[in-house]
Write a protein that holds these residues in place. Structure first.
Motif, short mmCIF file in Angstrom:
data_model
loop_
_atom_site.label_atom_id
_atom_site.label_comp_id
_atom_site.label_asym_id
_atom_site.label_seq_id
_atom_site.Cartn_x
_atom_site.Cartn_y
_atom_site.Cartn_z
N TRP A 165 2.31 -12.63 1.92
CA TRP A 165 2.15 -11.20 1.64
C TRP A 165 0.75 -10.74 1.98
CZ3 TRP A 165 6.60 -8.94 0.95
CH2 TRP A 165 7.65 -9.66 0.40
N ILE A 166 0.67 -9.62 2.68
CA ILE A 166 -0.61 -9.01 3.02
C ILE A 166 -0.57 -7.57 2.54
CG2 ILE A 166 -2.11 -8.28 4.92
CD1 ILE A 166 -1.02 -10.67 6.50
N THR A 167 -1.61 -7.13 1.86
CA THR A 167 -1.72 -5.77 1.35
C THR A 167 -2.94 -5.13 1.99
OG1 THR A 167 -0.77 -6.51 -0.74
CG2 THR A 167 -1.88 -4.38 -0.74
N LYS A 168 -2.73 -3.95 2.62
CA LYS A 168 -3.84 -3.28 3.30
C LYS A 168 -3.71 -1.77 3.18
CE LYS A 168 -4.87 -6.55 7.01
NZ LYS A 168 -5.10 -6.66 8.45
N ASP A 186 1.54 7.86 5.39
CA ASP A 186 1.09 6.48 5.65
C ASP A 186 -0.41 6.33 5.41
OD1 ASP A 186 3.50 5.08 6.42
OD2 ASP A 186 3.47 6.29 8.25
N GLN A 187 -1.18 7.36 5.73
CA GLN A 187 -2.62 7.28 5.58
C GLN A 187 -3.05 7.16 4.12
OE1 GLN A 187 -0.80 9.34 7.42
NE2 GLN A 187 -1.85 9.98 9.28
N ALA A 188 -2.25 7.64 3.19
CA ALA A 188 -2.58 7.57 1.76
C ALA A 188 -1.98 6.34 1.08
CB ALA A 188 -2.08 8.83 1.05
N ALA A 189 -1.19 5.57 1.83
CA ALA A 189 -0.47 4.44 1.24
C ALA A 189 -1.26 3.14 1.34
CB ALA A 189 0.87 4.26 1.95
N THR A 190 -0.92 2.23 0.45
CA THR A 190 -1.27 0.83 0.61
C THR A 190 -0.02 0.17 1.17
OG1 THR A 190 -2.81 0.88 -1.23
CG2 THR A 190 -2.00 -1.29 -0.55
N HIS A 191 -0.18 -0.61 2.22
CA HIS A 191 0.96 -1.19 2.93
C HIS A 191 1.11 -2.65 2.55
CE1 HIS A 191 1.31 2.41 5.44
NE2 HIS A 191 0.01 2.48 5.22
N LEU A 192 2.31 -3.02 2.14
CA LEU A 192 2.62 -4.39 1.77
C LEU A 192 3.51 -4.98 2.86
CD1 LEU A 192 2.60 -6.74 -0.29
CD2 LEU A 192 4.63 -5.69 -1.32
N LEU A 193 3.01 -6.01 3.52
CA LEU A 193 3.72 -6.63 4.63
C LEU A 193 4.01 -8.09 4.30
CD1 LEU A 193 0.99 -4.92 5.94
CD2 LEU A 193 2.61 -4.97 7.81
N GLY A 194 5.25 -8.50 4.52
CA GLY A 194 5.67 -9.88 4.27
C GLY A 194 5.98 -10.57 5.59
N TYR A 195 5.23 -11.63 5.89
CA TYR A 195 5.37 -12.34 7.16
C TYR A 195 5.99 -13.72 6.96
CZ TYR A 195 2.39 -8.87 9.42
OH TYR A 195 1.88 -7.70 9.92
N LEU A 238 3.06 1.64 -0.77
CA LEU A 238 2.80 1.80 -2.19
C LEU A 238 1.81 2.95 -2.39
CD1 LEU A 238 2.14 -1.99 -2.85
CD2 LEU A 238 4.35 -0.80 -2.89
N PHE A 239 2.04 3.73 -3.46
CA PHE A 239 1.19 4.88 -3.74
C PHE A 239 0.77 4.89 -5.20
CE2 PHE A 239 4.03 6.30 -0.32
CZ PHE A 239 3.12 6.79 0.60
N GLY A 240 -0.44 5.34 -5.43
CA GLY A 240 -0.88 5.62 -6.78
C GLY A 240 -0.25 6.90 -7.28
#
Length: 149
Positions: free
Chosen positions: A5-8, A44-53, A65-67
């Motif tokens: 998992w990568i979160t960016k 997309d610019q306001a999101a945190t993106h969770l990517l599963g590789y 993901l959003f606050g």
């Protein structure tokens, strides 16, 4: 199958990561679901993106993901998608569990709201989400708001 998992945040995504996540979203939400809609919605610019590789470096699962106060008054999870290539490995469950945990890590323990496709209601209920309000059509697909308290 185990994922890495990568979160960016948006600005930290590489071009390759951005291409892969947009490709996956288009493959499933536009082509597979035969739904012409504006996926690039300016959030997309306001999101945190969770990517599963996968172990081979292929993007198999993704959410954004959003606050609180961005998509909904509560924190939220959206664009929940697993690659058709990697279905039947339980990645949807792993993705939602990781998404909930990541929201809590990023924004603290708080309610999480989602806009769920109606046919996935029982899936989301298995994580503790409950329907919140009436159903609605979004891009011709029945949806419901759900909240995890």
């Amino acid at each position: 199958m185990t994922l890495t998992w990568i979160t960016k945040p948006f600005e930290a995504l590489t071009l390759a990561e951005l291409y892969a996540l947009l490709h996956l979203r288009s493959e499933v939400f536009v082509v597979e679901q035969a739904c012409a809609f504006q996926d690039l919605d300016g959030q997309d610019q306001a999101a945190t993106h969770l990517l599963g590789y996968t172990e081979t470096g292929e993007l198999a699962a993704y959410t954004r993901l959003f606050g609180a106060g961005i998509s909904y008054p509560e924190a939220s999870i959206g664009r929940v998608v697993t690659s058709p290539k990697f279905r039947r490995y339980g990645l949807g469950r792993a993705l939602m569990q990781q998404s909930i945990e990541t929201v809590e890590t990023l924004f603290g323990r708080q309610p999480i709201q989602i806009g769920a496709q109606l046919y996935l209601k029982e899936f989301y209920e298995s994580f503790g989400f409950r329907q919140h309000g009436e159903g609605y059509l979004e891009d011709g697909i029945p949806h419901i708001h759900m909240i995890l308290l």
